[in-house]
Design a protein around this motif. Structure first.
Motif, PDB file in Angstrom:
ATOM      1  N   PHE A 136      15.634  14.418 -54.369  1.00  0.00           N
ATOM      2  CA  PHE A 136      16.202  13.297 -53.623  1.00  0.00           C
ATOM      3  C   PHE A 136      16.109  12.011 -54.431  1.00  0.00           C
ATOM      4  CE2 PHE A 136      15.937   9.828 -50.467  1.00  0.00           C
ATOM      5  CZ  PHE A 136      17.228   9.927 -49.985  1.00  0.00           C
ATOM      6  N   ASP A 137      14.984  11.781 -55.117  1.00  0.00           N
ATOM      7  CA  ASP A 137      14.838  10.588 -55.958  1.00  0.00           C
ATOM      8  C   ASP A 137      15.895  10.584 -57.061  1.00  0.00           C
ATOM      9  OD1 ASP A 137      13.346   8.160 -56.744  1.00  0.00           O
ATOM     10  OD2 ASP A 137      12.850   9.343 -58.535  1.00  0.00           O
ATOM     11  N   GLN A 138      16.132  11.746 -57.682  1.00  0.00           N
ATOM     12  CA  GLN A 138      17.158  11.847 -58.722  1.00  0.00           C
ATOM     13  C   GLN A 138      18.547  11.587 -58.141  1.00  0.00           C
ATOM     14  OE1 GLN A 138      16.824  15.434 -61.188  1.00  0.00           O
ATOM     15  NE2 GLN A 138      14.662  15.534 -60.631  1.00  0.00           N
ATOM     16  N   LYS A 177      19.751  12.924 -47.377  1.00  0.00           N
ATOM     17  CA  LYS A 177      18.496  13.618 -47.677  1.00  0.00           C
ATOM     18  C   LYS A 177      18.643  15.121 -47.505  1.00  0.00           C
ATOM     19  CE  LYS A 177      15.422   9.838 -46.596  1.00  0.00           C
ATOM     20  NZ  LYS A 177      14.249   9.376 -45.857  1.00  0.00           N
ATOM     21  N   SER A 178      19.604  15.521 -46.668  1.00  0.00           N
ATOM     22  CA  SER A 178      19.831  16.948 -46.432  1.00  0.00           C
ATOM     23  C   SER A 178      21.297  17.144 -46.071  1.00  0.00           C
ATOM     24  CB  SER A 178      18.930  17.464 -45.307  1.00  0.00           C
ATOM     25  OG  SER A 178      19.202  16.794 -44.098  1.00  0.00           O
ATOM     26  N   LEU A 179      21.772  18.376 -46.186  1.00  0.00           N
ATOM     27  CA  LEU A 179      23.156  18.663 -45.812  1.00  0.00           C
ATOM     28  C   LEU A 179      23.295  18.622 -44.295  1.00  0.00           C
ATOM     29  CD1 LEU A 179      26.038  19.513 -46.530  1.00  0.00           C
ATOM     30  CD2 LEU A 179      25.264  21.884 -46.409  1.00  0.00           C
ATOM     31  N   LEU A 180      22.407  19.302 -43.605  1.00  0.00           N
ATOM     32  CA  LEU A 180      22.399  19.311 -42.147  1.00  0.00           C
ATOM     33  C   LEU A 180      21.118  18.644 -41.663  1.00  0.00           C
ATOM     34  CD1 LEU A 180      23.480  23.021 -41.495  1.00  0.00           C
ATOM     35  CD2 LEU A 180      24.949  21.006 -41.680  1.00  0.00           C
ATOM     36  N   LYS A 181      21.167  18.090 -40.462  1.00  0.00           N
ATOM     37  CA  LYS A 181      19.944  17.519 -39.902  1.00  0.00           C
ATOM     38  C   LYS A 181      18.919  18.638 -39.783  1.00  0.00           C
ATOM     39  CE  LYS A 181      22.227  13.801 -37.464  1.00  0.00           C
ATOM     40  NZ  LYS A 181      22.591  13.214 -36.181  1.00  0.00           N
ATOM     41  N   SER A 182      17.790  18.456 -40.413  1.00  0.00           N
ATOM     42  CA  SER A 182      16.649  19.380 -40.403  1.00  0.00           C
ATOM     43  C   SER A 182      16.886  20.679 -41.180  1.00  0.00           C
ATOM     44  CB  SER A 182      16.203  19.702 -38.968  1.00  0.00           C
ATOM     45  OG  SER A 182      17.102  20.586 -38.339  1.00  0.00           O
ATOM     46  N   GLN A 183      17.954  20.768 -41.976  1.00  0.00           N
ATOM     47  CA  GLN A 183      18.179  21.969 -42.795  1.00  0.00           C
ATOM     48  C   GLN A 183      18.701  21.586 -44.174  1.00  0.00           C
ATOM     49  OE1 GLN A 183      20.297  25.369 -41.200  1.00  0.00           O
ATOM     50  NE2 GLN A 183      20.097  24.526 -39.141  1.00  0.00           N
ATOM     51  N   TYR A 184      18.278  22.336 -45.165  1.00  0.00           N
ATOM     52  CA  TYR A 184      18.745  22.192 -46.549  1.00  0.00           C
ATOM     53  C   TYR A 184      18.412  20.820 -47.112  1.00  0.00           C
ATOM     54  CZ  TYR A 184      21.170  26.149 -44.584  1.00  0.00           C
ATOM     55  OH  TYR A 184      21.460  27.304 -43.905  1.00  0.00           O
ATOM     56  N   GLU A 185      17.182  20.381 -46.857  1.00  0.00           N
ATOM     57  CA  GLU A 185      16.715  19.079 -47.327  1.00  0.00           C
ATOM     58  C   GLU A 185      16.354  19.142 -48.802  1.00  0.00           C
ATOM     59  OE1 GLU A 185      13.139  15.946 -46.297  1.00  0.00           O
ATOM     60  OE2 GLU A 185      14.034  17.094 -44.671  1.00  0.00           O
TER      61      GLU A 185
END
Length: 152
Positions: free
Chosen positions: A114-116, A100-108
């Motif tokens: 996300f669906d794509q 969902k993101s690159l880092l936990k809590s960043q760059y989500e």
């Protein structure tokens, strides 16, 4: 490491420093750096669960990765002295392992992106499981979470 341009229609997630994208097996990070940057000015530390990218003494990003990677297989390159490409092989490479993101809590990734991403990873999984079929023009509809449609 695959040439990113050869991967058809990978869905990127844009960031202030570039973008990240993913396949079933890898997460790719593209970092824009000042033109003329040299390899010796770059410090990239990749661990199983963390990453830190520093260019010319300035930290561009660092933190806990969304999920674990094979740090000993990760690679990075500097292209044309202006673009860093990082390949992070996922520890768990299944369609259900869509970050969902690159880092936990960043760059989500936003919900639409996300669906794509999930749809593309599901199609990639189908292609890998059925090499004799061509899914390049396929589209999938439904609710994609954890690598597949939820049937009601």
């Amino acid at each position: 490491m695959a040439n990113f341009d050869e991967k058809s229609e990978i869905i990127p997630c844009n960031t202030p420093w570039g973008k990240w994208l993913q396949t079933v097996e890898d997460v790719f990070v593209e970092v824009l750096v000042p033109e003329g940057t040299k390899c010796k000015e770059i410090s990239i530390n990749i661990q199983t669960k963390t990453i830190k990218v520093v260019v010319s003494g300035k930290e561009l990003f660092s933190g806990d990765l969304y999920k674990a990677v094979h740090a000993d297989e990760a690679v990075w390159t500097l292209e044309d002295k202006k673009l860093i490409r990082i390949c992070l092989p996922k520890v768990h490479s299944t369609a259900g392992n869509c970050w969902k993101s690159l880092l936990k809590s960043q760059y989500e990734a936003d919900p639409s992106t996300f669906d794509q991403m999930e749809q593309k990873l599901t199609l990639e999984k189908f292609q890998n499981e059925n090499p004799g079929f061509d899914f390049s023009g396929a589209s999938i509809t439904g609710n994609y979470h954890d690598g597949g449609p939820k049937l009601g």
